[in-house]
Design an enzyme around this catalytic site. Sequence first.
Site, mmCIF file in Angstrom:
data_model
loop_
_atom_site.group_PDB
_atom_site.id
_atom_site.type_symbol
_atom_site.label_atom_id
_atom_site.label_comp_id
_atom_site.label_asym_id
_atom_site.label_seq_id
_atom_site.Cartn_x
_atom_site.Cartn_y
_atom_site.Cartn_z
ATOM 1 N N GLY A 37 -16.487 -29.243 -34.569
ATOM 2 C CA GLY A 37 -16.655 -27.858 -34.974
ATOM 3 C C GLY A 37 -15.474 -27.447 -35.859
ATOM 4 O O GLY A 37 -14.340 -27.837 -35.600
ATOM 5 N N ARG A 64 -23.100 -43.306 -24.210
ATOM 6 C CA ARG A 64 -22.481 -44.235 -25.158
ATOM 7 C C ARG A 64 -21.454 -45.166 -24.518
ATOM 8 O O ARG A 64 -21.058 -46.159 -25.117
ATOM 9 C CB ARG A 64 -21.841 -43.468 -26.319
ATOM 10 N N ASN A 91 -15.830 -40.941 -26.151
ATOM 11 C CA ASN A 91 -17.288 -41.034 -26.073
ATOM 12 C C ASN A 91 -17.766 -42.441 -25.760
ATOM 13 O O ASN A 91 -18.760 -42.622 -25.083
ATOM 14 C CB ASN A 91 -17.920 -40.589 -27.396
ATOM 15 N N GLN A 108 -24.748 -28.096 -13.321
ATOM 16 C CA GLN A 108 -25.477 -27.671 -14.515
ATOM 17 C C GLN A 108 -26.649 -28.619 -14.706
ATOM 18 O O GLN A 108 -26.472 -29.785 -15.040
ATOM 19 C CB GLN A 108 -24.569 -27.733 -15.762
ATOM 20 N N TYR A 140 -2.248 -65.423 6.108
ATOM 21 C CA TYR A 140 -3.641 -65.067 6.391
ATOM 22 C C TYR A 140 -4.309 -66.206 7.136
ATOM 23 O O TYR A 140 -4.238 -67.369 6.709
ATOM 24 C CB TYR A 140 -4.338 -64.809 5.048
ATOM 25 N N LYS A 176 -18.526 -41.751 -17.446
ATOM 26 C CA LYS A 176 -17.446 -41.891 -18.423
ATOM 27 C C LYS A 176 -16.103 -41.385 -17.917
ATOM 28 O O LYS A 176 -15.080 -42.060 -18.055
ATOM 29 C CB LYS A 176 -17.866 -41.112 -19.681
ATOM 30 N N ARG A 209 9.175 -81.587 9.389
ATOM 31 C CA ARG A 209 8.429 -82.554 8.585
ATOM 32 C C ARG A 209 8.587 -83.902 9.261
ATOM 33 O O ARG A 209 9.495 -84.103 10.067
ATOM 34 C CB ARG A 209 8.990 -82.594 7.158
ATOM 35 N N ALA A 235 12.313 -73.198 -4.178
ATOM 36 C CA ALA A 235 11.136 -73.339 -5.037
ATOM 37 C C ALA A 235 9.914 -73.745 -4.223
ATOM 38 O O ALA A 235 10.007 -74.545 -3.297
ATOM 39 C CB ALA A 235 11.410 -74.390 -6.112
#
Length: 447
Positions: A140, A17, A226, A75, A369, A24, A422, A362
């Site tokens: 149950g 589901r 579920n 199982q 990288y 899950k 610059r 700023a």
Amino acid sequence: MTTRRAAIILAAGKSTRMKSVRSKVLHPVGGRPMIEWVTALARGAGVEKIVCVVGDGNADVRAAAEAQGLDIAVQEPQLGTGHAVQCAKEALAGFEGHVVVLYADTPLISGPTLDRVFEAFETHSMAVLGFEADDPAAYGRLVKSGADLHAIVEAKECSAEQLKITLCNSGVIAASAADLFSACDRVTNDNIKGEYYLTDIVEILRGDGKKATVVNASEAEVLGVNDRRDLASAEAAFQTVMRDAAMKSGVSLKHPETVFFSYDTVLEPDVAVDANVVFGPGVTVRRGAAIHAFSHIEGAEIGENANIGPFARLRPGTILAEDTKIGNFVETKKAIVGKGSKINHLSYVGDAELGADVNVGAGTITCNYDGYNKHKTTIKDGAFVGSNSSLVAPVTIGTGAFLGSGGVVTNDVPDDALALARSKQVNKEGWGARFRAVQQKLKAKKT
Ligand code: UD1
Ligand code: CA
């Protein structure tokens, strides 16, 4: 001497589901896979052995369980919860003590609740964690007789009268290893679903003269997942618990319902959190820090009285000392920032180490990288980084140095130097007026 403890975690279900390629129980609640929640719960109760029951189809669950140091029982096929527990028998051969059965898809049971399950052995041979269901539906039903638990009856097997019972089985059942496996051996699949119901052990052991009891939990705590809607409900229930705990411990949440925690979030008293803040895994925030609106924080340590956001993004490896300031639209990653330093606006600071009292202007970017490797930027105490600087790593800015704004800094800057990286500004007198005159003439010719 206290009785030894073990746990069996059932995780062999197919979880169709969820409609997911991932099993899950590997889906996260509060940033941690459900199976890890349940493992942590069992470990918190002092179990010495945990057996995880998986199916052939759950290779990813098996790998996750092994990575957590759990024993595996397979199982195959899945013939019901009683059969699943029986499959764990071999892994627990020789174990003498109490065994609790937990579901890997029920992540939110608290430590104190599980403690109460084990404490029930002081008076009973078996304990079942029950809850009052708003809508008992397929759960149950727990049939009591006086204070004791008489039987668990699966919804499909219930009489009309039993269906009215609202006290339901969470799935958590504890018994001694000897009782549990001896009863599971006697469970049959002679029922409507043709499954081996673990829940039948209550009546079987009662037939042996053993008594069972119900330990109560809240419905939110025993919520089983579920499908994706349940996953969202579990997340919501987890967030409610975390928000309450934070506020009780002295944290201010201005709009608690908009603040999101992870399983390991640590906020010290007198932290103030504004609206719409997300704490991913691995966050610690020290006393007096303020987290402003729309900040997204993960894998970060935030020092005392730091001031974060609004709109800050702190990524893993961020370590901020006390009195630091990270302002709006700033992203940090693997960044160590010294006491009193400020990165106030529109910056990316990654793979960097900043000393104390650094001011980052700023629009400053650490160019960390090169397409292949990451490189480090070091900015020493008291340095002033002018706005719109590009710091091409590896590079070191010396103590007390100044960077003129708009620089592309590729070489180290000595202590106390001014770096201008610059091109020089050129002013051409009268250029604007001449340009307009030419353009206006050209336009007049065309019309
Ligand atoms: C079970 C209980 C029910 C309880 C409910 C709470 C039984 C018979 N019924 O019902 O009383 O109210 O949980 O949610 O126990 N699993 C296996 N192998 C199997 C079958 C199940 O490992 O062969 C695992 C599932 O992965 C799951 C758990 O056991 O984690 C519960 O199984 P599920 O089929 O969902 O049980 P319910 O029918 O919901
Ligand atoms: Ca279920």
